[in-house]
Scaffold this motif. Sequence first.
Motif, PDB file in Angstrom:
ATOM      1  N   GLU A 148      68.320 -86.149 -27.726  1.00  0.00           N
ATOM      2  CA  GLU A 148      67.749 -87.390 -27.212  1.00  0.00           C
ATOM      3  C   GLU A 148      68.443 -87.839 -25.920  1.00  0.00           C
ATOM      4  N   LEU A 149      67.634 -88.354 -24.998  1.00  0.00           N
ATOM      5  CA  LEU A 149      68.174 -89.035 -23.830  1.00  0.00           C
ATOM      6  C   LEU A 149      68.775 -90.362 -24.278  1.00  0.00           C
ATOM      7  N   ALA A 150      70.015 -90.619 -23.850  1.00  0.00           N
ATOM      8  CA  ALA A 150      70.692 -91.865 -24.183  1.00  0.00           C
ATOM      9  C   ALA A 150      70.700 -92.784 -22.963  1.00  0.00           C
ATOM     10  N   VAL A 151      70.333 -94.034 -23.170  1.00  0.00           N
ATOM     11  CA  VAL A 151      70.379 -95.060 -22.133  1.00  0.00           C
ATOM     12  C   VAL A 151      71.598 -95.938 -22.388  1.00  0.00           C
ATOM     13  N   VAL A 152      72.462 -96.060 -21.396  1.00  0.00           N
ATOM     14  CA  VAL A 152      73.678 -96.872 -21.518  1.00  0.00           C
ATOM     15  C   VAL A 152      73.450 -98.188 -20.785  1.00  0.00           C
ATOM     16  N   ILE A 153      73.562 -99.274 -21.512  1.00  0.00           N
ATOM     17  CA  ILE A 153      73.306-100.601 -20.945  1.00  0.00           C
ATOM     18  C   ILE A 153      74.473-101.034 -20.054  1.00  0.00           C
ATOM     19  N   GLY A 154      74.140-101.638 -18.912  1.00  0.00           N
ATOM     20  CA  GLY A 154      75.160-102.076 -17.966  1.00  0.00           C
ATOM     21  C   GLY A 154      75.289-103.574 -17.818  1.00  0.00           C
ATOM     22  N   ARG A 155      74.206-104.299 -18.116  1.00  0.00           N
ATOM     23  CA  ARG A 155      74.217-105.771 -18.014  1.00  0.00           C
ATOM     24  C   ARG A 155      73.607-106.353 -19.266  1.00  0.00           C
ATOM     25  N   THR A 156      74.129-107.502 -19.704  1.00  0.00           N
ATOM     26  CA  THR A 156      73.599-108.160 -20.888  1.00  0.00           C
ATOM     27  C   THR A 156      72.100-108.381 -20.735  1.00  0.00           C
ATOM     28  N   ALA A 157      71.367-108.020 -21.780  1.00  0.00           N
ATOM     29  CA  ALA A 157      69.908-108.119 -21.744  1.00  0.00           C
ATOM     30  C   ALA A 157      69.409-108.858 -22.979  1.00  0.00           C
ATOM     31  N   PHE A 158      68.729-109.963 -22.761  1.00  0.00           N
ATOM     32  CA  PHE A 158      68.072-110.696 -23.847  1.00  0.00           C
ATOM     33  C   PHE A 158      66.742-111.225 -23.327  1.00  0.00           C
ATOM     34  N   ARG A 159      65.682-110.900 -24.051  1.00  0.00           N
ATOM     35  CA  ARG A 159      64.321-111.261 -23.652  1.00  0.00           C
ATOM     36  C   ARG A 159      64.020-110.773 -22.232  1.00  0.00           C
ATOM     37  N   VAL A 160      64.308-109.519 -22.005  1.00  0.00           N
ATOM     38  CA  VAL A 160      64.090-108.905 -20.694  1.00  0.00           C
ATOM     39  C   VAL A 160      62.679-108.346 -20.627  1.00  0.00           C
ATOM     40  N   SER A 161      62.009-108.534 -19.515  1.00  0.00           N
ATOM     41  CA  SER A 161      60.671-107.983 -19.330  1.00  0.00           C
ATOM     42  C   SER A 161      60.754-106.500 -18.995  1.00  0.00           C
ATOM     43  N   GLU A 162      59.636-105.809 -19.187  1.00  0.00           N
ATOM     44  CA  GLU A 162      59.595-104.395 -18.811  1.00  0.00           C
ATOM     45  C   GLU A 162      59.849-104.238 -17.310  1.00  0.00           C
ATOM     46  N   GLU A 163      59.374-105.161 -16.511  1.00  0.00           N
ATOM     47  CA  GLU A 163      59.546-105.082 -15.056  1.00  0.00           C
ATOM     48  C   GLU A 163      61.014-105.160 -14.655  1.00  0.00           C
ATOM     49  N   ASP A 164      61.819-105.882 -15.438  1.00  0.00           N
ATOM     50  CA  ASP A 164      63.230-106.064 -15.102  1.00  0.00           C
ATOM     51  C   ASP A 164      64.165-105.147 -15.895  1.00  0.00           C
ATOM     52  N   ALA A 165      63.599-104.337 -16.769  1.00  0.00           N
ATOM     53  CA  ALA A 165      64.424-103.577 -17.714  1.00  0.00           C
ATOM     54  C   ALA A 165      65.421-102.663 -17.019  1.00  0.00           C
ATOM     55  N   TYR A 166      64.995-101.954 -15.966  1.00  0.00           N
ATOM     56  CA  TYR A 166      65.883-100.986 -15.335  1.00  0.00           C
ATOM     57  C   TYR A 166      67.074-101.637 -14.640  1.00  0.00           C
ATOM     58  N   ASP A 167      66.975-102.933 -14.350  1.00  0.00           N
ATOM     59  CA  ASP A 167      68.114-103.633 -13.735  1.00  0.00           C
ATOM     60  C   ASP A 167      69.293-103.745 -14.693  1.00  0.00           C
ATOM     61  N   HIS A 168      69.045-103.483 -15.975  1.00  0.00           N
ATOM     62  CA  HIS A 168      70.078-103.651 -16.994  1.00  0.00           C
ATOM     63  C   HIS A 168      70.664-102.323 -17.453  1.00  0.00           C
ATOM     64  N   ILE A 169      70.301-101.230 -16.799  1.00  0.00           N
ATOM     65  CA  ILE A 169      70.786 -99.901 -17.179  1.00  0.00           C
ATOM     66  C   ILE A 169      71.958 -99.497 -16.293  1.00  0.00           C
ATOM     67  N   PHE A 170      73.043 -99.064 -16.926  1.00  0.00           N
ATOM     68  CA  PHE A 170      74.178 -98.523 -16.185  1.00  0.00           C
ATOM     69  C   PHE A 170      73.974 -97.045 -15.884  1.00  0.00           C
ATOM     70  N   GLY A 171      73.547 -96.303 -16.880  1.00  0.00           N
ATOM     71  CA  GLY A 171      73.390 -94.870 -16.676  1.00  0.00           C
ATOM     72  C   GLY A 171      72.799 -94.190 -17.889  1.00  0.00           C
ATOM     73  N   TYR A 172      72.915 -92.866 -17.906  1.00  0.00           N
ATOM     74  CA  TYR A 172      72.245 -92.047 -18.917  1.00  0.00           C
ATOM     75  C   TYR A 172      73.188 -90.978 -19.434  1.00  0.00           C
ATOM     76  N   SER A 173      72.984 -90.605 -20.693  1.00  0.00           N
ATOM     77  CA  SER A 173      73.781 -89.564 -21.313  1.00  0.00           C
ATOM     78  C   SER A 173      72.913 -88.845 -22.347  1.00  0.00           C
ATOM     79  N   ILE A 174      73.565 -88.155 -23.277  1.00  0.00           N
ATOM     80  CA  ILE A 174      72.881 -87.412 -24.326  1.00  0.00           C
ATOM     81  C   ILE A 174      73.431 -87.848 -25.679  1.00  0.00           C
ATOM     82  N   VAL A 175      72.545 -88.054 -26.636  1.00  0.00           N
ATOM     83  CA  VAL A 175      72.920 -88.230 -28.035  1.00  0.00           C
ATOM     84  C   VAL A 175      72.188 -87.179 -28.851  1.00  0.00           C
TER      85      VAL A 175
END
Length: 304
Positions: A148-175
């Motif tokens: 699986e592709l792992a998404v690592v969160i970089g910024r606190t996200a609560f009630r985030v829209s799909e349009e703003d979702a990528y602004d809260h990603i720090f990076g990617y890894s593997i699980v």
Amino acid sequence: MRLVSYTHDGPPLRLGAHADDLVVDLATLAGLAGEPLPLDLLSFIRAGAPARDTARRLLAGGPAAWPAEAVHRIEEVAFAAPLRPGKIIGVGLNYVEHVEESSRSLDTDKERPPRPVLFSKPATAVTGPGQPILHNADLTTQLDWECELAVVIGRTAFRVSEEDAYDHIFGYSIVNDISARDQRRSGQWFFSKGQDSYAPFGPAVVTADEIPDPMALDLSLRVNGVTKQKSNTRHMLFPIARLIADISSGVTLEPGDVIATGSPAGVGAGMVPPEFLHPGDTVEATVEGIGTLTNPVVDARCAR
């Protein structure tokens, strides 16, 4: 940046940037330049954009500009899981072909889920590259794999829209979402998926700017060199932005949290006849642009 956690001549864990056959110790590199950087990846993520900008600037000169005290050859270090997440949120049935496969072999619904199917793995399930996946024959004879592709969160996200979702990603890894298929309990997956070593994670976290389109990445998994899974993230039923929006509608995502975005078809339970992991096996999970996460399977009774 390709960020790793590693040891050199024993503990403690250090934060490094992996470039070709070198690992650069970021805190040492920064200290020699008279600037501070965190010692570990979780603190680095929490430090936000200033830490990332500092690291990029210090790395920009390339190997010729890096002080020898800050650089190790890759064979001199041992990699660990990139970080210990506060939360690991798994996503079930997120690839169309896996929905069909699971309905046939795991008695799940044959209809596509209308919303993401979510479950959790505890932080104690995390194990790093090269570390063992524990096979406990007293608890399972159906130990399975899921790349699986792992998404690592970089910024606190609560009630985030799909349009703003990528602004809260720090990076990617593997699980590798390891599962004891015979430990599902009345539809509950926690013990099936949450036992110790059931979340191999790594080998690195690649920052979001290095992955232009995470929804177009090839991923595959091999057992003992034989390919079992091969797909692309474009086949996700619920894409990354939808997952972040759905999860954050009621659960706060914090820096360092990990979303394991689901498995394509090709799991062991779906094979005819079914195939499962045994002590002595080696599992390799690969995601394009991130690398390969390799783990041996060992008898849990001999590992401790």
